[in-house]
Write an enzyme that holds these catalytic residues in place. Structure first.
Site, PDB file in Angstrom:
ATOM      1  N   ASP A  68       0.843  -1.218   0.000  1.00 24.72           N
ATOM      2  CA  ASP A  68       0.000   0.000   0.000  1.00 24.72           C
ATOM      3  C   ASP A  68       0.861   1.245   0.000  1.00 24.72           C
ATOM      4  O   ASP A  68       1.222   1.731   1.056  1.00 24.72           O
ATOM      5  CB  ASP A  68      -0.931  -0.046   1.227  1.00 24.72           C
TER       6      ASP A  68
ATOM      7  N   GLU B 132      -2.666  10.542  -0.544  1.00 27.16           N
ATOM      8  CA  GLU B 132      -3.904   9.747  -0.609  1.00 27.16           C
ATOM      9  C   GLU B 132      -4.330   9.326   0.783  1.00 27.16           C
ATOM     10  O   GLU B 132      -5.512   9.309   1.119  1.00 27.16           O
ATOM     11  CB  GLU B 132      -3.694   8.505  -1.493  1.00 27.16           C
TER      12      GLU B 132
HETATM   13  N1  TRP Z   1      -6.691   3.205  -0.429  1.00 32.03           N
HETATM   14  C1  TRP Z   1      -6.956   2.541   0.807  1.00 32.03           C
HETATM   15  C2  TRP Z   1      -5.894   2.955   1.768  1.00 32.03           C
HETATM   16  O1  TRP Z   1      -4.840   3.265   1.307  1.00 32.03           O
HETATM   17  C3  TRP Z   1      -6.974   1.053   0.669  1.00 32.03           C
HETATM   18  C4  TRP Z   1      -8.281   0.569   0.233  1.00 32.03           C
HETATM   19  C5  TRP Z   1      -9.264   0.148   1.031  1.00 32.03           C
HETATM   20  C6  TRP Z   1      -8.731   0.468  -1.080  1.00 32.03           C
HETATM   21  N2  TRP Z   1     -10.323  -0.204   0.267  1.00 32.03           N
HETATM   22  C7  TRP Z   1     -10.037  -0.028  -1.012  1.00 32.03           C
HETATM   23  C8  TRP Z   1      -8.168   0.744  -2.304  1.00 32.03           C
HETATM   24  C9  TRP Z   1     -10.781  -0.230  -2.166  1.00 32.03           C
HETATM   25  C10 TRP Z   1      -8.927   0.531  -3.452  1.00 32.03           C
HETATM   26  C11 TRP Z   1     -10.223   0.053  -3.373  1.00 32.03           C
HETATM   27  O2  TRP Z   1      -6.102   2.977   2.930  1.00 32.03           O
HETATM   28 ZN    ZN Z   2      -3.401   2.862   2.668  1.00 37.19          ZN
END
Ligand code: TRP
Ligand code: ZN
Ligand code: CA
Length: 442
Positions: free
Chosen positions: A141, A175
């Site tokens: 991530d 993000e």
């Molecule tokens: N972007 C989220 C984060 O960084 C992770 C995540 C949770 C996610 N659910 C998602 C990414 C659904 C894409 C689609 O915490």
């Molecule tokens: Zn994340």
């Protein structure tokens, strides 16, 4: 995905269409075939080398280790990550831009990389967030998505791809603070530029150690290209449901841009049914190191990372090199019609004759309206029987000149022949304009 338009197509005038129809009626010509030759198909994507994608992850890990253990917004490890990606893209011939913003008192950065060429009116974007949380290196991530997008971009360069659509790759900052960088990018695009983005593909967490294979169910064209790729290798997919608004595609979706993407799961638990179709461990999170210090290079499933990198390349090649829609018969009027300021709706008529049957499911409506504030305008297409198709609503925030674009309307329930009308109403005082021309492409 709204890949409906091109300005480069040969056009026939309504006069010519009528003349051809007369010859057909006179038995002098065969009725033109719907398509005389098969449209050229999109180019096939190369295999993305897993080793290259993993080498980027090794770099992200080293950067985190050298910068206090993370690559988070406002920390030195973020900027070092961005500099690494940018240097690789610059060396590969991309035009890169670093966009700065401020969030929580720190400077953040987005990186945008344009591949020269392609139709600037049909921009295909792919992106990933490059920041981690502060608790770890953020290798799944979202080093994983960042590396897959980077390696796909580098593959575009290796192939010296000449796409039909313009290709743009992006790495977002902050993000993890709430989609800050991507929202900043979208909100700061002029309305006309935003309208040129025909699709955005998001990769966030694509190498989860106990992976699922999730496809976003937003834009049908993007979704299909991913599902087709996965069914081609015999791997079942599911629709992504772990949080629809939880990554950068939401910034684009909120602006009305078609989106799609891939995901291998975060903190949610893999079910027994999912483990039986995908392998891995039931009753355990897709990523048990989600947002924690163990999200290192050890926290990656190579097969998932490899598949999703290849799937992204497939989508970029398929959507980015697809043939533009075949040319059709064009009916156009260039009679100017003034649009009264904050006044009654006006219409401009266009007569279509000599066709058979109904209008197409993808009727293209080319509009050229000169106006000093397009947000004032409500635009409808009226079919010969008076049915209205909304092309554009008014909007207080749509602060640009002119409406010069092509809309695609499913007009398959309407008779083709008859008088079509463009109806335009200016619903706010001050700015004014006129219908310069408009056209229908059958
Ligand atoms: N972007 C989220 C984060 O960084 C992770 C995540 C949770 C996610 N659910 C998602 C990414 C659904 C894409 C689609 O915490
Ligand atoms: Zn994340
Ligand atoms: Ca006005």
């Amino acid at each position: 995905m709204s890949f409906g338009t091109t300005r480069r197509l040969p056009r026939t005038t309504s006069r010519r269409a009528a003349a051809v129809a007369a010859l057909v009626l006179a038995g002098l010509l065969a009725a033109p075939a719907a398509t005389s030759a098969a449209a050229p198909t999109a180019l096939a994507a190369p295999d993305i080398p897993l080793a290259n994608v993993k080498a980027h992850l090794t770099q992200f890990q080293s950067i985190a280790t050298a910068n206090g253990g993370n690559r988070a917004h406002g920390r030195t490890g973020y900027r070092a990550s961005l500099d690494y990606v940018k240097a690789r893209l610059d060396a590969a011939g991309f035009t890169t831009t670093v966009q700065q913003f401020t969030s929580s008192g720190s400077t953040g950065y987005n990186l945008i990389a344009d591949w020269p060429g392609g139709d600037p009116g049909q921009v295909l974007m792919a992106g990933a967030h490059l920041d981690s949380v502060t608790s770890g290196a953020g290798i799944n991530d979202n080093g994983s998505g960042s590396a897959a997008v980077l390696e796909t971009a580098l593959a575009v360069s290796r192939a010296q791809l000449q796409p039909t659509r313009h290709l743009r790759f992006a790495w977002w900052g902050a993000e993890e603070l709430g989609l800050v960088g991507s929202r900043y990018y979208v909100n700061n695009l002029p309305a006309a530029e935003r309208a040129r983005i025909s699709g955005y593909i998001n990769l966030d967490m694509v190498g989860s150690p106990n992976p699922g294979y999730f496809v976003y169910d937003d834009d049908p064209a993007i979704e299909k290209v991913f599902k087709d790729w996965y069914s081609g290798i015999g791997v079942p997919t599911e629709i992504e449901t772990e949080g629809d608004g939880r990554s950068d595609h939401a910034s684009f979706k909120n602006a009305g841009i078609p989106v799609g993407g891939l995901f291998t799961g975060a903190g949610r638990t893999k079910t027994a049914a999912q483990a039986s179709k995908w392998g891995g461990t039931a009753g355990v999170a897709f990523d048990r190191c989600y947002h924690s210090s163990c999200d290192t290079t050890a926290n990656i499933d190579d097969t998932a990372l490899d598949r999703n990198s290849d799937a992204l390349a497939h989508a970029v090649w398929t959507l980015g090199t697809a043939a533009p829609p075949p040319p059709g018969d064009v009916y156009e009027t260039t009679t100017d019609v003034a649009i009264p300021d904050n006044g009654a709706a006006v219409t401009s008529a266009l007569t279509v004759s000599g066709r058979t049957g109904n209008a197409p499911a993808a009727l293209r409506v080319g509009v050229d309206i000169k106006h000093t504030w397009r947000g004032d305008l409500v635009i409808d297409l009226l079919a010969p029987d008076g049915s209205a198709y909304r092309l554009k609503n008014s909007s207080g925030s749509d602060s640009a000149d002119n409406v010069i674009t092509t809309y695609t309307v499913d007009a398959s329930s309407e008779a083709a022949n008859g008088t079509w009308r463009l109806r335009v109403q200016d619903v706010a005082a001050q700015d004014t304009g006129y219908i310069d021309s408009w056209k229908l492409t059958f």
